[in-house]
Design a protein around this motif. Structure first.
Motif, PDB file in Angstrom:
ATOM      1  N   LEU A 106       0.790  -1.260  -0.160  1.00  0.00           N
ATOM      2  CA  LEU A 106       0.051  -0.116   0.037  1.00  0.00           C
ATOM      3  C   LEU A 106       0.892   1.242   0.096  1.00  0.00           C
ATOM      4  O   LEU A 106       0.662   2.347  -0.708  1.00  0.00           O
ATOM      5  N   LEU A 107       1.981   1.113   0.837  1.00  0.00           N
ATOM      6  CA  LEU A 107       2.732   2.386   0.941  1.00  0.00           C
ATOM      7  C   LEU A 107       3.755   2.447  -0.206  1.00  0.00           C
ATOM      8  O   LEU A 107       3.742   3.991  -0.484  1.00  0.00           O
ATOM      9  N   ALA A 108       3.891   1.390  -0.967  1.00  0.00           N
ATOM     10  CA  ALA A 108       4.704   1.733  -2.305  1.00  0.00           C
ATOM     11  C   ALA A 108       3.974   2.318  -3.245  1.00  0.00           C
ATOM     12  O   ALA A 108       4.470   3.008  -4.209  1.00  0.00           O
ATOM     13  N   ARG A 109       2.600   2.623  -3.125  1.00  0.00           N
ATOM     14  CA  ARG A 109       1.789   3.003  -4.035  1.00  0.00           C
ATOM     15  C   ARG A 109       1.240   4.382  -3.818  1.00  0.00           C
ATOM     16  O   ARG A 109       0.598   4.977  -4.310  1.00  0.00           O
ATOM     17  N   ASP A 110       1.666   4.926  -2.460  1.00  0.00           N
ATOM     18  CA  ASP A 110       1.154   6.202  -1.949  1.00  0.00           C
ATOM     19  C   ASP A 110       1.814   7.257  -2.755  1.00  0.00           C
ATOM     20  O   ASP A 110       3.007   7.591  -2.946  1.00  0.00           O
ATOM     21  N   PRO A 111       0.956   8.178  -3.197  1.00  0.00           N
ATOM     22  CA  PRO A 111       1.428   9.230  -4.162  1.00  0.00           C
ATOM     23  C   PRO A 111       2.199  10.283  -3.462  1.00  0.00           C
ATOM     24  O   PRO A 111       3.175  11.037  -4.106  1.00  0.00           O
ATOM     25  N   LEU A 112       2.027  10.433  -2.200  1.00  0.00           N
ATOM     26  CA  LEU A 112       2.530  11.438  -1.475  1.00  0.00           C
ATOM     27  C   LEU A 112       4.258  11.105  -1.310  1.00  0.00           C
ATOM     28  O   LEU A 112       4.992  11.935  -1.453  1.00  0.00           O
ATOM     29  N   LEU A 113       4.413   9.733  -1.044  1.00  0.00           N
ATOM     30  CA  LEU A 113       5.631   9.142  -0.750  1.00  0.00           C
ATOM     31  C   LEU A 113       6.637   9.179  -2.081  1.00  0.00           C
ATOM     32  O   LEU A 113       7.541   9.834  -2.422  1.00  0.00           O
ATOM     33  N   ILE A 114       5.767   8.920  -3.268  1.00  0.00           N
ATOM     34  CA  ILE A 114       6.418   8.778  -4.604  1.00  0.00           C
ATOM     35  C   ILE A 114       6.718  10.096  -5.131  1.00  0.00           C
ATOM     36  O   ILE A 114       7.681  10.473  -5.458  1.00  0.00           O
ATOM     37  N   GLU A 115       5.841  11.182  -4.751  1.00  0.00           N
ATOM     38  CA  GLU A 115       6.291  12.702  -4.966  1.00  0.00           C
ATOM     39  C   GLU A 115       7.388  13.083  -4.277  1.00  0.00           C
ATOM     40  O   GLU A 115       8.130  13.780  -4.665  1.00  0.00           O
ATOM     41  N   ALA A 116       7.414  12.660  -2.871  1.00  0.00           N
ATOM     42  CA  ALA A 116       8.644  13.171  -2.248  1.00  0.00           C
ATOM     43  C   ALA A 116       9.836  12.508  -2.582  1.00  0.00           C
ATOM     44  O   ALA A 116      10.975  13.274  -2.814  1.00  0.00           O
ATOM     45  N   LEU A 117      10.126  11.303  -3.118  1.00  0.00           N
ATOM     46  CA  LEU A 117      11.191  10.800  -3.580  1.00  0.00           C
ATOM     47  C   LEU A 117      11.568  11.244  -4.934  1.00  0.00           C
ATOM     48  O   LEU A 117      12.765  11.732  -5.285  1.00  0.00           O
ATOM     49  N   SER A 146      10.648  14.554  -5.779  1.00  0.00           N
ATOM     50  CA  SER A 146      11.174  16.065  -5.674  1.00  0.00           C
ATOM     51  C   SER A 146      12.412  15.997  -4.533  1.00  0.00           C
ATOM     52  O   SER A 146      12.528  17.187  -4.222  1.00  0.00           O
ATOM     53  N   ASN A 147      12.707  15.005  -3.994  1.00  0.00           N
ATOM     54  CA  ASN A 147      13.472  15.008  -2.579  1.00  0.00           C
ATOM     55  C   ASN A 147      13.247  16.195  -1.637  1.00  0.00           C
ATOM     56  O   ASN A 147      14.055  16.586  -0.860  1.00  0.00           O
ATOM     57  N   ASN A 148      11.822  16.136  -1.459  1.00  0.00           N
ATOM     58  CA  ASN A 148      11.259  16.908  -0.190  1.00  0.00           C
ATOM     59  C   ASN A 148      10.657  15.936   0.600  1.00  0.00           C
ATOM     60  O   ASN A 148       9.542  15.347   0.225  1.00  0.00           O
ATOM     61  N   PHE A 149      11.198  15.746   1.844  1.00  0.00           N
ATOM     62  CA  PHE A 149      10.702  14.928   2.703  1.00  0.00           C
ATOM     63  C   PHE A 149      10.100  15.595   4.161  1.00  0.00           C
ATOM     64  O   PHE A 149      10.293  14.801   4.927  1.00  0.00           O
ATOM     65  N   SER A 150       9.500  16.662   4.088  1.00  0.00           N
ATOM     66  CA  SER A 150       9.352  17.301   5.150  1.00  0.00           C
ATOM     67  C   SER A 150       7.947  16.799   5.755  1.00  0.00           C
ATOM     68  O   SER A 150       7.728  16.636   7.158  1.00  0.00           O
ATOM     69  N   THR A 151       7.227  16.144   4.918  1.00  0.00           N
ATOM     70  CA  THR A 151       5.884  15.741   5.325  1.00  0.00           C
ATOM     71  C   THR A 151       5.578  14.139   5.209  1.00  0.00           C
ATOM     72  O   THR A 151       4.874  13.588   5.850  1.00  0.00           O
ATOM     73  N   THR A 152       6.798  13.450   4.886  1.00  0.00           N
ATOM     74  CA  THR A 152       6.744  12.052   4.563  1.00  0.00           C
ATOM     75  C   THR A 152       6.704  11.235   5.981  1.00  0.00           C
ATOM     76  O   THR A 152       6.027  10.304   6.203  1.00  0.00           O
ATOM     77  N   SER A 153       7.891  11.723   7.010  1.00  0.00           N
ATOM     78  CA  SER A 153       7.784  11.126   8.398  1.00  0.00           C
ATOM     79  C   SER A 153       6.434  10.962   9.128  1.00  0.00           C
ATOM     80  O   SER A 153       5.863   9.997   9.774  1.00  0.00           O
ATOM     81  N   ALA A 154       5.748  12.325   9.016  1.00  0.00           N
ATOM     82  CA  ALA A 154       4.101  12.399   9.673  1.00  0.00           C
ATOM     83  C   ALA A 154       3.485  11.289   8.795  1.00  0.00           C
ATOM     84  O   ALA A 154       2.774  10.711   9.597  1.00  0.00           O
ATOM     85  N   ARG A 155       3.529  10.904   7.528  1.00  0.00           N
ATOM     86  CA  ARG A 155       2.747  10.162   6.866  1.00  0.00           C
ATOM     87  C   ARG A 155       2.943   8.919   7.398  1.00  0.00           C
ATOM     88  O   ARG A 155       2.234   7.930   7.689  1.00  0.00           O
ATOM     89  N   LEU A 156       4.135   8.283   7.587  1.00  0.00           N
ATOM     90  CA  LEU A 156       4.631   6.921   8.208  1.00  0.00           C
ATOM     91  C   LEU A 156       4.137   6.756   9.665  1.00  0.00           C
ATOM     92  O   LEU A 156       3.649   5.850   9.769  1.00  0.00           O
TER      93      LEU A 156
END
Length: 581
Positions: free
Chosen positions: A68-79, A81-91
């Protein structure tokens, strides 16, 4: 007649009750043990089935999360753009929803860019197995990694792919250690073994990473389960809980339909024993009450017999008075016996004095004979105008006089057990001195003397004068034994093993009676040729030194062998220092 039969009837009843109790307790114990053991085994197997189901359920629930997480658009977009400001909160939000141990997001280089544990951010897992296997496979990968003291880590990982390009890896930890901690609250020991035989989950932390045979050999474990394992593998100590077929625990196994895993459980027999003992205690109590009633009947008979015993007490008092008179008479006789013993001791001292006097006379005959020989030699040397050699003979005569003086001082040593103060003595020097004293007599007879003496010193604790007396006595006996032989031969051997040994061997006729050889005044010589004290005195001297003198015959007609065994001198032995003092 009836009175005589009644006691036997009571005793027979008691024996019958005891035998019945033993048979009943034995049967009850065997039946209850088998019944309760089977119930315990069934419960243990059901418990393993429940644990297995919980484990499989947790694994399957966690296996879906990486997909499920491998298909999460938020995580894909972060990878991208190299912008991981909100990914830890998502995890962290996903972790709360699924209850996982940890979730980590790794970029294409293997660096942790987001994690539910902020201390892991920045850690590089480029060489980690779960990262490498996820990149090689397009499916979710399960990995078991050994974290040493922290135990094993169970993770599901999957590559994050977008538009045919691998952007990173999502890693989700399975909450298996929480299930493991829930097992620790029971009395059983539970372990999960992987396909290679290694323990990956266990209620006993020391078992992790070991094979099951290695785990069962772990010693000094604090739990009752481990102590049970120890006693079942140690047959030298009585097992504490081993009541059933010599085993203290019950082993159950269940197959886990996942990667060849297997779950093994160990259940103690203590609960079985407690339940069986409760029933046996009631049964024993019933038989004890029955035996108490039987003993009560016997006690009444005993009280009746005590009346008869009281009637015999008057006879016992009369017997006691008679014994008192006999004791007084015995004390009087003992006093007379002590007086007689003192008289015998005084007579023994006088006899010993006579024996010692004869012994001293026997020992003085040797240097006197040597002096006579040296005087004759000195006279002949003076007649031949060889005064220097004559002075040497006179010096030897002077040494013999000193030796005779020393021999007379030994008189007191024959009156008590033990000799004078001893000191380290070279056994080789004592042999050489004795041969020097006997040299004139050896020259007069066609006797060949062979010496086998080592070059190094052989130190023993002894008095040199008395040790030389022993050697001279043995040499004289050997000379007398071969005096009638033309090829007379005496072999002297000195050797060391655990002790020091001096052997004097002759080729004479041997000794006729070895049992009487060391008795005083016993001799095979003709009257006037010997007193029979030489070997007796020699044996006493050797015994004073802590050794022994023995004798045996060689083959028939080949002569006798006398052997002196003496303890070696050990400077570090404190007992020798005390003996020398």
């Amino acid at each position: 007649m009836a009175a005589a039969v009644k006691p036997w009837w009571l005793r027979g009843s008691i024996v019958l009750i005891v035998l019945t109790a033993i048979a009943s307790i034995w049967t009850t114990n065997a039946w209850l043990t088998d019944r309760i053991s089977e119930n315990t085994r069934v419960r243990a197997e059901l418990r393993l089935a429940l644990y297995t189901g919980n484990l499989i359920s947790e694994l399957r629930r966690t296996a879906v999360v990486p997909l499920l997480l491998a298909r999460d658009p938020l995580l894909i977009e972060a990878l991208n753009s190299n912008n991981f400001s909100t990914t830890s909160a998502r995890l962290i939000a996903a972790q709360k929803e699924i209850g996982g141990v940890s979730i980590r997001l790794l970029d294409a280089s293997g660096r942790t860019v987001s994690s539910t544990d902020r201390f892991q951010i920045g850690t590089n897992y480029a060489l980690a197995r779960h990262y490498v296997d996820a990149l090689r496979s397009r499916d979710t990968v399960f990995t078991v990694s050994n974290e040493n003291a922290a135990g094993y880590e169970f993770t599901y990982s999957r590559a994050v792919v977008a538009e045919g390009k691998t952007l990173g890896v999502i890693v989700v930890g399975a909450e298996l250690t929480q299930i493991e901690r829930s097992w620790a609250g029971i009395s059983d020991a539970v372990a999960v073994v992987d396909s290679s035989g290694n323990i990956i989950l266990a209620t006993e932390p020391r078992w992790r990473g070991l094979t099951m045979p290695e785990a069962l050999e772990v010693r000094s474990a604090p739990s009752a389960i481990q102590r049970a394992f120890q006693v079942t593998t140690d047959w030298t100590t009585p097992p504490a809980d081993a009541y059933l077929a010599g085993n203290a625990v019950m082993r159950s196994e269940a197959r886990i339909p996942f990667r060849g895993w297997k779950m093994i459980g160990f259940t103690t027999y203590s609960s079985i024993r407690e339940r069986v003992n409760a029933v046996l205690a009631l049964e024993i109590m019933g038989f004890a009450i029955l035996l108490a009633a039987s003993f009560y009947i016997l006690s009444r008979r005993a009280r009746m017999q005590s009346v008869a015993y009281m009637r015999e007490s008057a006879d016992l008092r009369a017997l006691n008075a008679r014994l008192t008179r006999e004791i007084a008479e015995r004390e009087r006789v003992q006093k007379e016996l002590r007086v007689a013993e003192q008289t015998v001791q005084q007579s023994s001292k006088l006899a010993a004095l006579g024996e010692m006097s004869a012994g001293v006379s026997h020992e003085l005959n040797q240097p006197l004979a040597a002096m006579k020989t040296y005087l004759a030699g000195a006279r002949l040397l003076l007649q031949r105008a060889r005064p220097e050699e004559a002075l040497s003979s006179f010096q030897r005569i002077n040494d013999l006089i000193d030796r005779m003086t020393a021999i007379t001082r030994q008189l007191k040593s024959y009156a008590r057990k033990g000799g004078e103060a001893v000191e380290p003595v070279d056994l080789r020097a004592a042999v050489s001195s004795a041969l020097s004293m006997m040299e004139p007599q050896l020259r007069e007879r066609p006797i060949r003397v062979n010496r086998n003496i080592p070059r190094e010193k052989i130190m023993v604790m002894a008095d040199r004068i008395r040790l030389e007396q022993v050697i001279i006595n043995l040499l004289r006996n050997a000379m007398d034994a071969v005096k009638d032989r033309r090829d007379g031969q005496i072999d002297i051997t000195v050797e060391t093993r655990a002790h020091a040994y001096l052997s004097v061997r002759d080729n004479g006729p041997g000794v006729a009676d070895l049992e009487k050889l060391f008795e005083p005044f016993w001799t095979t010589k003709k009257p006037g040729e010997g007193t029979g004290l030489g070997l007796a005195i020699s044996s006493t001297i050797v015994a004073d030194f802590g050794g022994r003198l023995t004798a045996h015959n060689e083959t028939e007609g080949s002569g006798a062998v006398f052997q002196v065994e003496l303890p070696l001198h050990r400077p570090d032995d404190p007992s020798e220092a005390l003996a020398a003092e």
